[in-house]
Enzyme design. Structure first.
Site, PDB file in Angstrom:
ATOM      1  N   HIS A 177     -88.008 -41.058 -35.669  1.00 56.45           N
ATOM      2  CA  HIS A 177     -87.354 -40.213 -36.666  1.00 56.45           C
ATOM      3  C   HIS A 177     -86.432 -41.117 -37.488  1.00 56.45           C
ATOM      4  O   HIS A 177     -85.512 -41.743 -36.953  1.00 56.45           O
ATOM      5  CB  HIS A 177     -86.566 -39.082 -36.006  1.00 56.45           C
ATOM      6  N   ARG A 179     -83.963 -40.995 -39.641  1.00 52.27           N
ATOM      7  CA  ARG A 179     -82.512 -40.939 -39.811  1.00 52.27           C
ATOM      8  C   ARG A 179     -81.730 -41.281 -38.555  1.00 52.27           C
ATOM      9  O   ARG A 179     -80.495 -41.372 -38.600  1.00 52.27           O
ATOM     10  CB  ARG A 179     -82.122 -39.541 -40.262  1.00 52.27           C
ATOM     11  N   GLU A 180     -82.421 -41.495 -37.441  1.00 53.61           N
ATOM     12  CA  GLU A 180     -81.726 -41.689 -36.166  1.00 53.61           C
ATOM     13  C   GLU A 180     -81.337 -43.154 -36.025  1.00 53.61           C
ATOM     14  O   GLU A 180     -81.822 -43.884 -35.156  1.00 53.61           O
ATOM     15  CB  GLU A 180     -82.594 -41.129 -35.035  1.00 53.61           C
ATOM     16  N   ARG A 228     -86.305 -37.578 -42.135  1.00 57.81           N
ATOM     17  CA  ARG A 228     -86.736 -37.591 -40.727  1.00 57.81           C
ATOM     18  C   ARG A 228     -88.186 -38.043 -40.560  1.00 57.81           C
ATOM     19  O   ARG A 228     -88.536 -38.749 -39.626  1.00 57.81           O
ATOM     20  CB  ARG A 228     -86.574 -36.179 -40.171  1.00 57.81           C
ATOM     21  N   ASN A 245     -93.241 -37.032 -34.488  1.00 54.46           N
ATOM     22  CA  ASN A 245     -93.110 -36.572 -33.100  1.00 54.46           C
ATOM     23  C   ASN A 245     -93.694 -35.179 -32.884  1.00 54.46           C
ATOM     24  O   ASN A 245     -93.415 -34.517 -31.897  1.00 54.46           O
ATOM     25  CB  ASN A 245     -91.644 -36.620 -32.646  1.00 54.46           C
ATOM     26  N   ARG A 246     -94.523 -34.740 -33.826  1.00 55.75           N
ATOM     27  CA  ARG A 246     -95.363 -33.543 -33.641  1.00 55.75           C
ATOM     28  C   ARG A 246     -96.812 -33.895 -33.935  1.00 55.75           C
ATOM     29  O   ARG A 246     -97.647 -33.014 -34.070  1.00 55.75           O
ATOM     30  CB  ARG A 246     -94.929 -32.407 -34.589  1.00 55.75           C
ATOM     31  N   TYR A 349     -86.819 -24.388 -26.214  1.00 57.65           N
ATOM     32  CA  TYR A 349     -87.169 -24.876 -27.548  1.00 57.65           C
ATOM     33  C   TYR A 349     -88.493 -25.613 -27.370  1.00 57.65           C
ATOM     34  O   TYR A 349     -88.550 -26.663 -26.720  1.00 57.65           O
ATOM     35  CB  TYR A 349     -86.060 -25.812 -28.045  1.00 57.65           C
ATOM     36  N   GLU A 372     -81.967 -38.831 -25.887  1.00 64.02           N
ATOM     37  CA  GLU A 372     -81.213 -38.422 -27.077  1.00 64.02           C
ATOM     38  C   GLU A 372     -79.829 -39.039 -26.932  1.00 64.02           C
ATOM     39  O   GLU A 372     -79.045 -38.639 -26.067  1.00 64.02           O
ATOM     40  CB  GLU A 372     -81.103 -36.889 -27.165  1.00 64.02           C
TER      41      GLU A 372
HETATM   42  O1  0X9 Z   1     -87.663 -32.610 -31.350  1.00 59.56           O
HETATM   43  C1  0X9 Z   1     -87.843 -33.809 -31.160  1.00 59.56           C
HETATM   44  O2  0X9 Z   1     -88.810 -34.432 -31.589  1.00 59.56           O
HETATM   45  C2  0X9 Z   1     -86.805 -34.557 -30.333  1.00 59.56           C
HETATM   46  N1  0X9 Z   1     -85.477 -34.191 -30.741  1.00 59.56           N
HETATM   47  S1  0X9 Z   1     -84.894 -34.742 -32.178  1.00 59.56           S
HETATM   48  O3  0X9 Z   1     -83.648 -34.059 -32.439  1.00 59.56           O
HETATM   49  N2  0X9 Z   1     -84.558 -36.287 -32.042  1.00 59.56           N
HETATM   50  O4  0X9 Z   1     -85.872 -34.528 -33.194  1.00 59.56           O
HETATM   51  C3  0X9 Z   1     -86.977 -34.211 -28.876  1.00 59.56           C
HETATM   52  C4  0X9 Z   1     -88.310 -34.529 -28.276  1.00 59.56           C
HETATM   53  C5  0X9 Z   1     -88.328 -34.279 -26.802  1.00 59.56           C
HETATM   54  N3  0X9 Z   1     -89.635 -34.284 -26.228  1.00 59.56           N
HETATM   55  C6  0X9 Z   1     -90.471 -33.206 -26.319  1.00 59.56           C
HETATM   56  N4  0X9 Z   1     -90.081 -32.087 -26.837  1.00 59.56           N
HETATM   57  N5  0X9 Z   1     -91.666 -33.346 -25.811  1.00 59.56           N
HETATM   58 ZN    ZN Z   2     -85.662 -37.662 -33.006  1.00 58.85          ZN
END
Ligand code: 0X9
Ligand code: ZN
Length: 409
Positions: A177, A179-180, A228, A245-246, A349, A372
């Protein structure tokens, strides 16, 4: 003289104009969420920029544009979620931080083969640093290009190894991501430790990717601090980018396929993003030897373990918790920062197509986590540069404790 002045003025104005203004943007913070509110939050999070991982018992933090603010406030009111305005106007703060970063960049010039922890490094500096390392230590450090982003930045990491045959492998990635920004310094610290200590290299082969989303990271520096996603084009030209990350090829979920503006838009298909397919396929290639996968994100002070789509415990949940707890204890021992160890979906979530779940579910990597890190700054994603060193100093012992646990079990 006057023309020189005009050129400098134009450059300053040009760089300010190129930068996205957050004037009038607000950050709203809810009261701690209840289980009953989570389905609404899950739905809202597809349309609005929720920061951190919202969950039961924790407040949700959401950034809203002036147009979005009344919609989110109305939604919160409908759900009877009380909330407050955490930051009434992000604009001046983002601008102040940009100027501070630029001033630090000018003041501190980086020495070759040295990562710096008193300011945020650019992607190019990080890549040059790794290039210099592999040139200086060719017998242990090898650069790896996993992919090119659609805007052309290389997804570049490093393998650090003593060359022992048949060793186990460990993986760490940062800044998937964009911005991190607090995350690449942690990857750089891991690199520094492993380069310096042959004993660490005798434990395992280390794969470290400091900037997993270089197009996005670069864009967050040059243009939009809170970017992001990746930078790949979408049919809506106003809303490029996919949430990497999706986008991993494990339980990928299309969601609403035209939600291009969503911060969690998952792409047209799994692995649509070159960064993600490059990383994912590499992980599958080394999966036989890979015993630990760690994705480093911010923020929330959490050590999250699979899965993100269900609260059903995975088979080795006890080991995942034990290793995560050893890590959290080591972090707390440094300066008292408390990381919780949680199932990714325990806050109700739900997520699909994340990298940790891919490594665990598709790659059968037994220990897979998302860290995190701490937040900071005005808004959480923008810790001042002075926080880099303390964060890195507490997280490295946590990583070392995690590695020790995993390799011993
Ligand atoms: O939502 C995300 O991709 C991650 N949090 S963030 O705020 N950095 O975007 C968390 C991902 C954790 N892992 C899974 N949900 N599988
Ligand atoms: Zn993230």
């Amino acid at each position: 003289m006057r023309s020189l002045f005009s050129i400098v003025l134009l450059m300053v104005l040009g760089s300010a104009l190129a930068y996205k203004s957050y004037s009038g943007y607000q950050v709203l913070k809810s009261a701690p969420l209840t289980a009953a509110s989570m389905p609404y939050i899950n739905r809202l999070s597809k349309h609005f920029d929720f920061w951190g991982t919202p969950g039961v018992g924790r407040p949700a933090t959401v950034m809203v544009s002036p147009e979005q603010a009344p919609l989110v406030v109305a939604a919160f009111n409908r759900m009877r979620i009380s909330h407050e305005v955490l930051i009434p106007d992000l604009g001046p703060e983002v601008e102040r931080e940009r100027l501070e970063r630029e001033a630090l960049e000018v003041a501190h010039s980086m020495k070759p083969r040295e990562a710096v922890y008193d300011r945020y490094m650019s992607c190019q500096e990080i890549h040059h640093y790794m290039r210099d390392l592999s040139a200086a230590y060719p017998e242990i450090a090898t650069g790896i290009i996993f992919a090119n982003g659609t805007e052309g930045h290389k997804v570049k990491g490093i393998k650090i190894s003593n060359g022992n045959v048949g060793q186990k492998a460990l993986w760490f990635d940062c800044a998937i991501h964009a911005r991190e920004w607090i995350t690449p310094p942690v990857c750089l610290r891991i690199i520094d430790e492993v380069i310096a200590d042959p004993a660490l290299r005798d434990l395992a082969d280390w794969y470290i990717l400091p900037v997993a989303n270089p197009d996005g990271y670069n864009y967050s520096i040059t243009t939009d601090r809170f970017w992001r996603k990746t930078r790949s084009p979408n049919p809506d030209p106003d809303c490029p980018g996919t949430d990497p990350n999706r986008n991993f090829d494990f339980l990928w979920d299309a969601g609403n396929p035209t939600d291009y503006c969503s911060e969690v838009y998952p792409g047209t298909n799994a692995f649509s993003e070159p960064e993600v397919s490059g990383i994912g396929n590499f992980i599958l290639d080394i999966a036989d030897s890979l015993v630990l996968y760690v994705a480093i994100h911010s923020y929330g002070e959490q050590i999250l373990y699979p899965y993100g789509h269900t609260v059903e415990p995975v088979p080795n949940v006890d080991q995942l918790i034990a290793a995560g707890t050893a890590s959290a204890d080591a972090i707390a021992a440094v300066a008292g920062t408390t990381y919780t160890v949680e199932n990714s979906a325990s806050g109700l979530y739900f997520t699909y197509g994340a990298s940790d779940d891919f490594a665990y579910g598709r790659g059968a990597v037994q220990y897979a986590y998302t860290y995190e890190l701490s937040g900071g700054g005005s808004a959480g994603f923008d810790p001042p540069a002075s926080l880099i060193q303390p964060v890195v100093d507490e997280v490295w012992p946590g990583i070392k404790a995690l590695v020790d646990y995993v390799l011993a079990n």
